[in-house]
Every structure is written in C-alpha cells, then in structure tokens.
Motif scaffolding. Structure first.
Motif, PDB file in Angstrom:
ATOM      1  N   ASP A  58       0.832  -1.214   0.000  1.00  0.00           N
ATOM      2  CA  ASP A  58       0.000   0.000   0.000  1.00  0.00           C
ATOM      3  C   ASP A  58       0.866   1.264   0.000  1.00  0.00           C
ATOM      4  N   VAL A  59       1.960   1.252   0.758  1.00  0.00           N
ATOM      5  CA  VAL A  59       2.858   2.413   0.793  1.00  0.00           C
ATOM      6  C   VAL A  59       3.490   2.630  -0.578  1.00  0.00           C
ATOM      7  N   ASN A  60       3.909   1.543  -1.229  1.00  0.00           N
ATOM      8  CA  ASN A  60       4.527   1.673  -2.558  1.00  0.00           C
ATOM      9  C   ASN A  60       3.558   2.240  -3.586  1.00  0.00           C
ATOM     10  N   ALA A  61       2.287   1.865  -3.473  1.00  0.00           N
ATOM     11  CA  ALA A  61       1.280   2.427  -4.385  1.00  0.00           C
ATOM     12  C   ALA A  61       1.156   3.937  -4.169  1.00  0.00           C
ATOM     13  N   LEU A  62       1.201   4.373  -2.916  1.00  0.00           N
ATOM     14  CA  LEU A  62       1.133   5.804  -2.628  1.00  0.00           C
ATOM     15  C   LEU A  62       2.404   6.525  -3.083  1.00  0.00           C
ATOM     16  N   LEU A  63       3.546   5.846  -2.992  1.00  0.00           N
ATOM     17  CA  LEU A  63       4.798   6.456  -3.448  1.00  0.00           C
ATOM     18  C   LEU A  63       4.772   6.746  -4.948  1.00  0.00           C
ATOM     19  N   VAL A  64       4.165   5.846  -5.722  1.00  0.00           N
ATOM     20  CA  VAL A  64       4.049   6.071  -7.165  1.00  0.00           C
ATOM     21  C   VAL A  64       3.279   7.356  -7.419  1.00  0.00           C
ATOM     22  N   ARG A  65       2.186   7.540  -6.693  1.00  0.00           N
ATOM     23  CA  ARG A  65       1.370   8.747  -6.859  1.00  0.00           C
ATOM     24  C   ARG A  65       2.121   9.990  -6.374  1.00  0.00           C
ATOM     25  N   TYR A  66       2.815   9.848  -5.242  1.00  0.00           N
ATOM     26  CA  TYR A  66       3.572  10.970  -4.675  1.00  0.00           C
ATOM     27  C   TYR A  66       4.592  11.497  -5.682  1.00  0.00           C
ATOM     28  N   HIS A  67       5.395  10.602  -6.237  1.00  0.00           N
ATOM     29  CA  HIS A  67       6.428  11.030  -7.187  1.00  0.00           C
ATOM     30  C   HIS A  67       5.807  11.626  -8.452  1.00  0.00           C
ATOM     31  N   ALA A  68       4.725  11.020  -8.927  1.00  0.00           N
ATOM     32  CA  ALA A  68       4.082  11.530 -10.145  1.00  0.00           C
ATOM     33  C   ALA A  68       3.578  12.954  -9.932  1.00  0.00           C
ATOM     34  N   LEU A  80       1.939  20.101  -5.674  1.00  0.00           N
ATOM     35  CA  LEU A  80       2.476  20.050  -4.322  1.00  0.00           C
ATOM     36  C   LEU A  80       1.409  19.727  -3.281  1.00  0.00           C
ATOM     37  N   ARG A  81       0.229  20.271  -3.438  1.00  0.00           N
ATOM     38  CA  ARG A  81      -0.840  20.008  -2.477  1.00  0.00           C
ATOM     39  C   ARG A  81      -1.217  18.534  -2.478  1.00  0.00           C
ATOM     40  N   GLN A  82      -1.294  17.945  -3.698  1.00  0.00           N
ATOM     41  CA  GLN A  82      -1.602  16.532  -3.789  1.00  0.00           C
ATOM     42  C   GLN A  82      -0.475  15.691  -3.194  1.00  0.00           C
ATOM     43  N   GLY A  83       0.766  16.120  -3.410  1.00  0.00           N
ATOM     44  CA  GLY A  83       1.889  15.395  -2.835  1.00  0.00           C
ATOM     45  C   GLY A  83       1.842  15.381  -1.321  1.00  0.00           C
ATOM     46  N   LEU A  84       1.517  16.522  -0.721  1.00  0.00           N
ATOM     47  CA  LEU A  84       1.420  16.587   0.741  1.00  0.00           C
ATOM     48  C   LEU A  84       0.271  15.734   1.249  1.00  0.00           C
ATOM     49  N   ARG A  85      -0.830  15.731   0.515  1.00  0.00           N
ATOM     50  CA  ARG A  85      -1.966  14.896   0.910  1.00  0.00           C
ATOM     51  C   ARG A  85      -1.552  13.421   0.948  1.00  0.00           C
ATOM     52  N   THR A  86      -0.721  13.015  -0.008  1.00  0.00           N
ATOM     53  CA  THR A  86      -0.266  11.628  -0.042  1.00  0.00           C
ATOM     54  C   THR A  86       0.621  11.308   1.157  1.00  0.00           C
ATOM     55  N   VAL A  87       1.452  12.263   1.565  1.00  0.00           N
ATOM     56  CA  VAL A  87       2.279  12.055   2.759  1.00  0.00           C
ATOM     57  C   VAL A  87       1.392  11.738   3.959  1.00  0.00           C
ATOM     58  N   GLY A  98      13.704   7.130  -2.531  1.00  0.00           N
ATOM     59  CA  GLY A  98      13.653   6.332  -3.746  1.00  0.00           C
ATOM     60  C   GLY A  98      12.229   6.112  -4.225  1.00  0.00           C
ATOM     61  N   SER A  99      12.070   5.193  -5.170  1.00  0.00           N
ATOM     62  CA  SER A  99      10.747   4.930  -5.752  1.00  0.00           C
ATOM     63  C   SER A  99       9.948   3.922  -4.944  1.00  0.00           C
ATOM     64  N   GLU A 100      10.615   3.205  -4.008  1.00  0.00           N
ATOM     65  CA  GLU A 100       9.919   2.194  -3.221  1.00  0.00           C
ATOM     66  C   GLU A 100      10.295   2.325  -1.749  1.00  0.00           C
ATOM     67  N   PHE A 101       9.414   1.799  -0.902  1.00  0.00           N
ATOM     68  CA  PHE A 101       9.642   1.769   0.540  1.00  0.00           C
ATOM     69  C   PHE A 101      10.549   0.591   0.871  1.00  0.00           C
ATOM     70  N   ASP A 102      11.701   0.897   1.427  1.00  0.00           N
ATOM     71  CA  ASP A 102      12.633  -0.149   1.867  1.00  0.00           C
ATOM     72  C   ASP A 102      12.514  -0.288   3.379  1.00  0.00           C
ATOM     73  N   PRO A 103      11.857  -1.350   3.873  1.00  0.00           N
ATOM     74  CA  PRO A 103      11.659  -1.498   5.320  1.00  0.00           C
ATOM     75  C   PRO A 103      12.915  -1.957   6.045  1.00  0.00           C
ATOM     76  N   ASN A 104      14.024  -2.060   5.333  1.00  0.00           N
ATOM     77  CA  ASN A 104      15.285  -2.473   5.949  1.00  0.00           C
ATOM     78  C   ASN A 104      16.356  -1.394   5.810  1.00  0.00           C
ATOM     79  N   SER A 105      15.954  -0.138   5.730  1.00  0.00           N
ATOM     80  CA  SER A 105      16.934   0.952   5.685  1.00  0.00           C
ATOM     81  C   SER A 105      17.638   1.070   7.036  1.00  0.00           C
ATOM     82  N   LEU A 106      16.878   1.005   8.134  1.00  0.00           N
ATOM     83  CA  LEU A 106      17.436   0.924   9.483  1.00  0.00           C
ATOM     84  C   LEU A 106      17.452  -0.549   9.866  1.00  0.00           C
TER      85      LEU A 106
END
Length: 782
Positions: free
Chosen positions: A652-662, A669-676, A745-753
């Motif tokens: 679900d987060v990755n789907a939102l990231l696609v929209r955020y970057h687009a 910008l307003r739509q990007g913040l809404r996605t955050v 990046g373009s995807e959520f990496d749950p192993n960054s930390l």
C-alpha cells in the motif's frame, strides 16, 4: 571553511556621511560578534556602492547600515514584536530626520526636540530589543559630540546613556578601528573561521543503516549542469521590494518553488534554485518618495527584510540576489542590442499622461483611475487588480496622478517597442511544444492561449524614469527599460552573481529544464514577453519547460492589505510563536492550485490539531516511544517483513509512493502533501491492526518485533517524504531516529534501518493550539 563576510570600503573623511555609515557597519558587526574581512577600493568602481557588507554564505550585499544591522540581528534576535515596530519607526526617523540634521551641522538649540524624541525611544523600548537603534543613534551623537563636546549637557538622561554606551568594549574597539579604516589602513586580517559546522545527528557509533541510503551532502561550490543527467533550473517570481511579503505572496511563488527544490534535493536530482528582489521601476520610486529615502536605501532595506522572512520560512535558495547589479545592466543591454540588430524593436511615439504639477511624464504606476474593462475605480495604470486586465495608463477613465491627485494631460513621447507580432510565430511554436512536454498548469495554458488567440501587439519596453536599467542609446539616454522587460532578465543576472558560468544553465536547452513558479497575474510576462525577448536574439536559450502557477490566497473575509493592517505578513508569522512547520504545512495544504482559497484561523488551528498532531505526529511518536521503552531499549530487533500485515503495508505504501512522485514531478504540491498524510494514516492503521501493546510483545514476540522494525522504518521514510514541506520536522525526526537524511527512492525499503540500530530520544513533533486562540489571532490581524 566558510568565507567571512566582506566589508568593502574606501578612504573617507572623518564625520562625513560615508564615514558615519562605515562606523555603523563596523559597530553592528562588533556588537554581534561577527568577524569580517576588509577590502578597500582605491578608486570608485562603476556600480560599486560603499561601504557595503557582503555575505558569501547568503550571497547578499547590503549597503544601508540600518538594513544591514537588521540582517545581522535577525540571526540571533527575531525582529517582530510590538517593541520592534516602535524601534523600526525610530530607525526611519534617524535616517530621515536625525542624520540629515547632523550632516547639516544644525545648531544645538534646533535639535532639542529631536534629543527629546530619542530619549523617549530609549525609555520606551526594553534594553534587550533596541540595540539596532542604539547603534545608529550613538554614531550620530558621537559625530556631533566630536565637534561640540557639551552638545548633550541639557539632556542629562540622553547624555548618561551616550557615555555609558561608549564604555562598551565593542564600541571602544570600533572607534579605534574606524580611524585606521577611514585612512585606508587595513587591520591585520583574522584567520577565517567556519561560520557553521555540520552538526551530527545522534550517535553515529550506535547506527546500523543500510549502505547507500543516506542522502549525499550538498555541494559547497556553485552547482553546474551534469552532462547526461537530469538538470533542473528553478526560479520563483522575483518579489518586489516595496513591501513585506504576505502569506499569499509566499505560497504563490517562493515557498512553492522551495518545496519543489527540496523534493529534487531529497531525490538527489541536480538542480539550482534562483530568486532575488525586483528593485527597479516606478513602484520603488513611489515608495522611496513616501518614506523620504533614496531608491537604493529603500531597496537595501526591503532586500534584507525579504531575506529575513524567507530565512524564517526555511526557504533555501541556492542564490538570493537582486536586480540592482552591474550584471543586470550588462545582460539586459546585451539582449537589447541583439533585439535591435535583429529588427525586433520598433520605435514609435506613444501618447503618455503628463502631470503639470509634477513636471514629469507619469509612469503607469503613478496613475490611477477607472478600469475601462470592468469599471473598477482604483485600477493602476498598468493592470487592474479586480479583473486582472493589462492596461495602458492612457486607457484609464478619469485618470489621476497618484502623487497629487491632479488630472494629467496627454503628451507624446518616443519609445521602443518589442515587435511581438513579428515574434508571434516563434512564440506559438515554443508554447505548443513547451506547454505539452512541460505539462503547464491549467491557468498558465489558458492565460497564454488567450493572449495568442487575440493576437500579440507591440509592447513598450522603455519608460521615462530615472530608477532603472539605462537604455543604451544616445537619443534615449534619459530613459530606462520598463520593469516587465527588465525584471525577468533578473533571473539571468542573479544566476550570473551566483556563478560566472551562468550560461551553462541559461544557454543549455539540451541538458537543462527550466521550472518557474508564480501567481497567475505573472503568467503572460513569463510565457510570452520574456520568451519573445530571448527568441528575438536568435541565441540558443534555456526556455521555459514547466510553469507552475496559483490562483489567489485571500484572508478571512477579504484581501491581504498592509495599509489596512489586514492579514498575516511574513514578519507577523515570527510574532505568533507557532512553529514554522505548521505554517508551511497549512499553506501548501491550502495552496490555491485551480481556484482561489481563503486563509482562516479556524481551519489553520484545525489542521494543526486534527492532521499534524492527531495523524502524523501520533504515528511517529507512538511507535518511537514504544521502541524506546524498556521492551526494546531503543534498539531495533531482528525482524521479518514477510508476514501478511507487513506485506500489505509495504504494498500500500509503494502504491502511494508512485502517486507521490508523479504529483511532485509535475509540481502538484498540495496533492503530494496529501499523499504524505495518507502514508502516515496507513502507519496508524497498521499499528491498530497488529494491536501493538504489552500483550503483543509478551505473547507474540516475533509479530511485535516485525511491527517495530517495519513501523520505525516507515517513520524514516516519512522523514524524507515530508522534507520538501516541513524541513525542520525532518530534522527532528532524524534526530529521534539517530539517522542521516534519507535519499527518497521509488519504493519503501523497510530495511533501511537494520536490526541493532539504536534510535534517539522520542519527542512530540507538534503541540495542540487552543481553539479559543482563533478569536485572539483574528482580532490581532484585522
């Protein structure tokens, strides 16, 4: 090592105006403990105004002492209270009244009322708020007392303050230094010290972070286009220097451009962000007349004031400059000569309004009257604020001189016009290509196409003024360029002040894309007039790729008005004490993308309490406190991301990231913040679904470990997602995570930390604003 500010001066006579200005600058630096390097000009160089203080880091140069003092003190003491308003009024009195009297050697008896006024100011403003005024007053009085030792004897309180102030170590050192400087003797240069050091966030020895996820540091040298990579040149409309920017000005240009620039920064895209104050033209002359100062002094004052506001809003330009520079003259005149050589200019006689009382042709902004298009009674001579129509002053019904109300008469004056009809085919081809490829915002397309459909008409580019870039023709030596020809060239000249290789950005269309941010009233100047000015030279320019425009942001029940004290202006924001992240969040979330929007205190408070505090802040604080508790002792456990709940969250987060970057790549910008906020809401929902608590920890440890590991990494992702909008919130989150800024990046990496990473100390990101404050703020701001 950071460069020290440079104090540029030349040899001068003691107690002259230049000497007084120099002492004020030296004293302001000394009292604020600002170390400077010195440069003495042997001769008066063309375009050089001295003394001046040049700041390498901020890339600004200031000439007016009081404005410079404000700039220095704003770094340590926000200048925004009621006391400061009284101080600024006193500063204007010092500039316009006290200093001229001192320079004229006015008899002491005639200065009595002025001494009384100064004494009143000193007693009214608290000692910890008045030092800027004290600097100017002390130097004026010092000059006087050097000639007449007992000049203050009849004013004991003022005399007592004067001699007490003169005992300060910084004052004594400054008076000794001014003797050497004014004689052309440089002091021994101090070794350069770093003005700032990069603070480490948390404890690096306790970090376990995947290699390559941290964002590279910002370059310390001017950025250049990188061949073969994406290179973005960003500008925001140059703010005019005759007033303080209000919230609508900020979201319409500078703040929106900053959000986009920060998005490019966090995604590691090479870019440069250019802006500065627009300082030439009639409005400057008018305001300078109102304030009783020179045009240059006015520009210095407002350039510093604007920079102070933008710094407070955390708007981070690569270079913030101004249009009153030698580079502006050189580039504007060069383009003019090319247009002239290519027969893109027409000389014609224009009937202008002439005021017999003023004995001058009236520039557009000196004229007011009834708009011939909509009937608005207070239309300006260049544009109607009600219908937005562009006008010629002679078109107004019942025109009147703005300075004296006199009815002007029509007279002929010879001017030069940009031959827009000749350039229309090239402009149409540019618009067709750029608007499609660059995905212009709807209002940008609509306004531009309406101009082209109506048919372009020759546009006058000269004016009968003194304050502006001179027209380089002998027969027009008394004229200057019209600000709407000259001002957009400011983007080029400000970049030229940033780097001598400015043409690598502005004459490089194969490798650079130009993004411009502004309110809708500026559209035709950036999509028609400015591009046509460049197209007419036949050079290969970096033309507009994407224009990003807004409608108007209004205030409560009406429009922002500085004169009527209605609305929130940049300096008011500092006065409220509300964190800047809340202001940036509200303005972007209410950004008037396609329709006018309204700032209301009720909505402002609601967004803070129900969105920032209850959604974003709640998720981050909840999981970080859980991780920091005795269960995990702030250390990420070994965790899996393969279970159903975690897999669903990541998807679900990755789907939102696609929209955020687009959205962000298109400046939505307003739509990007809404996605955050939707991402943080997913985090809240995830914690609810796994029911993270003591029971989960004690009875289903593996599930709890997975929840902690994935959710803390989601907070890390959110710290990067929110960086364009609320950079100080990102700083807080990185400190709490004990992690550097994340490359988005373009995807959520749950192993960054990674497991074993130790987080910092969790803190609340936001605090509640009492709903009752709505009435307090509404009363305070009109």
């Amino acid at each position: 090592m950071a460069k020290l500010p440079k104090l540029v001066l030349r040899q001068c006579q003691p107690h002259s105006k230049e000497w007084i200005q120099l002492l004020k600058l030296v004293l302001a630096c000394a009292l604020q403990n600002v170390k400077v390097q010195y440069s003495i000009l042997e001769n008066a160089e063309f375009g050089a105004l001295v003394p001046s203080l040049e700041f390498a880091k901020e890339r600004v140069s200031l000439f007016e002492p009081n404005a410079t003092s404000r700039f220095l003190y704003a770094k340590t003491t926000p200048l925004s209270s009621v006391d400061d308003a009284a101080m600024f009024s006193a500063l204007e009195w010092e500039e316009n009244t006290m200093l001229p009297l001192i320079l004229k050697s006015t008899p002491i008896a005639s200065l009595s009322k002025d001494f009384s006024y100064a004494q009143k100011v000193l007693s009214k403003i608290p000692a910890n708020r008045r030092e800027i005024f004290e600097i100017s007053l002390f130097v004026d009085l010092y000059t006087l007392v050097q000639n007449i030792p007992n000049a203050l004897s009849a004013h004991s309180s003022l005399e007592s303050w004067f001699y007490e102030f003169s005992k300060k170590e910084a004052v004594i050192d400054s008076l000794a230094l001014i003797q050497k400087l004014s004689a052309g003797i440089l002091p021994q240069a101090p070794s350069e010290e770093a003005v700032e050091s990069q603070a480490l966030v948390g404890d690096e020895t306790m970090r376990k972070i995947k290699p390559g996820v941290a964002l590279p540091p910002k370059p310390t040298e001017p950025k250049m286009p990188i061949p073969g990579q994406e290179n973005i040149l960003i500008t925001s409309a140059l703010p005019y220097v005759n007033n303080v920017p209000h919230l609508g000005n900020l979201i319409g240009s500078t703040l929106s451009a900053d959000v986009f620039a920060r998005y490019l920064r966090v995604t590691n895209v090479n870019h440069v962000f250019i802006c500065g104050t627009d300082e030439y033209g009639t409005a400057t002359e008018t305001k300078a007349l109102e304030e009783g100062v020179s045009c240059q002094e006015l520009c210095d004052k407002y350039n510093a004031l604007h920079k102070e506001v933008y710094d407070y809003f955390q708007i981070e330009f690569d270079h913030f400059g101004r249009t009153t520079t030698p580079q502006q003259t050189e580039i504007a005149q060069s383009i003019f000569h090319q247009l002239l050589a290519n027969d893109c200019l027409i000389e014609d006689t224009m009937t202008q309004l002439y005021c017999d009382k003023c004995s001058r042709f009236l520039a557009d902004r000196y004229v007011e009257g009834i708009c011939p298009k909509c009937g608005y009674n207070d239309a300006r001579g260049d544009q109607c604020d009600q219908c937005g129509g562009l006008l010629n002053a002679s078109d107004l019904i019942k025109p009147r001189c703005k300075m004296d109300g006199n009815s002007p008469v029509l007279k002929d004056s010879t001017h030069l016009f940009l031959d827009l009809p000749k350039l229309q085919p090239a402009c149409e081809a540019f618009v067709a290509k750029s608007s499609e490829e660059g995905k212009w915002t709807a209002n940008g397309r609509t306004i531009t196409h309406s101009w082209l459909k109506e048919g372009l008409k020759p546009r006058c580019i000269t004016r009968d003024l003194k304050w502006g870039t001179p027209v380089p023709l002998e027969r027009m030596k008394e004229k200057v360029f019209y600000v709407w020809y000259d001002a957009p060239i400011g983007y080029l000249s400000i970049t030229a002040n940033y780097t001598k290789d400015w043409e690598r950005w502005w004459k490089n269309p194969e490798e650079v894309k130009l993004y411009q941010f502004m309110g809708k009233d500026n559209v035709p100047f950036h999509t028609v007039i400015f591009p046509c000015s460049l197209l007419g030279t036949n050079d290969k320019w970096t033309l507009l790729h994407h224009i990003n425009t807004t409608e108007y942001l209004n205030y409560e029940d009406g429009k922002f008005s500085k004169s009527r004290n209605v609305g929130v202006f940049g300096n008011n924001v500092m006065d409220t004490g509300i964190p800047i992240s809340v202001w940036r969040y509200y303005l972007v979330s209410s950004r008037p993308d396609s329709n006018d929007s309204i700032f209301t205190w009720k909505e402002f408070i609601a967004k803070n309490n129900s969105e920032l505090l209850a959604n974003f802040g709640n998720f981050c604080n909840r999981i970080l406190k859980f991780c920091a508790s005795h269960r995990y002792n702030s250390t990420l456990p070994t965790f899996s991301t393969d279970c159903a709940n975690e897999a669903k969250l990541i998807q679900d987060v990755n789907a939102l990231l696609v929209r955020y970057h687009a959205d962000m790549k298109l400046g939505k910008l307003r739509q990007g913040l809404r996605t955050v906020m939707e991402v943080s809401q997913l985090g809240n929902g995830y914690l609810q679904s796994v029911k993270i608590d003591n029971t989960l920890y004690s009875q289903h440890r593996e599930l709890c470990d997975a929840a902690v590991g994935v959710a803390v990494n989601l907070v890390y992702l959110l710290s990067a997602l929110v960086f364009p909008f609320m950079p100080s919130t990102t700083t807080d989150l990185c400190a709490q995570l004990n992690a550097p800024l994340l490359t988005l990046g373009s995807e959520f990496d749950p192993n960054s930390l990674l497991p074993g990473h130790v987080i910092g100390s969790p803190q609340h990101l936001f605090t509640r604003i009492d709903e009752k404050m709505e009435h307090v703020y509404r009363a305070r701001y009109g």
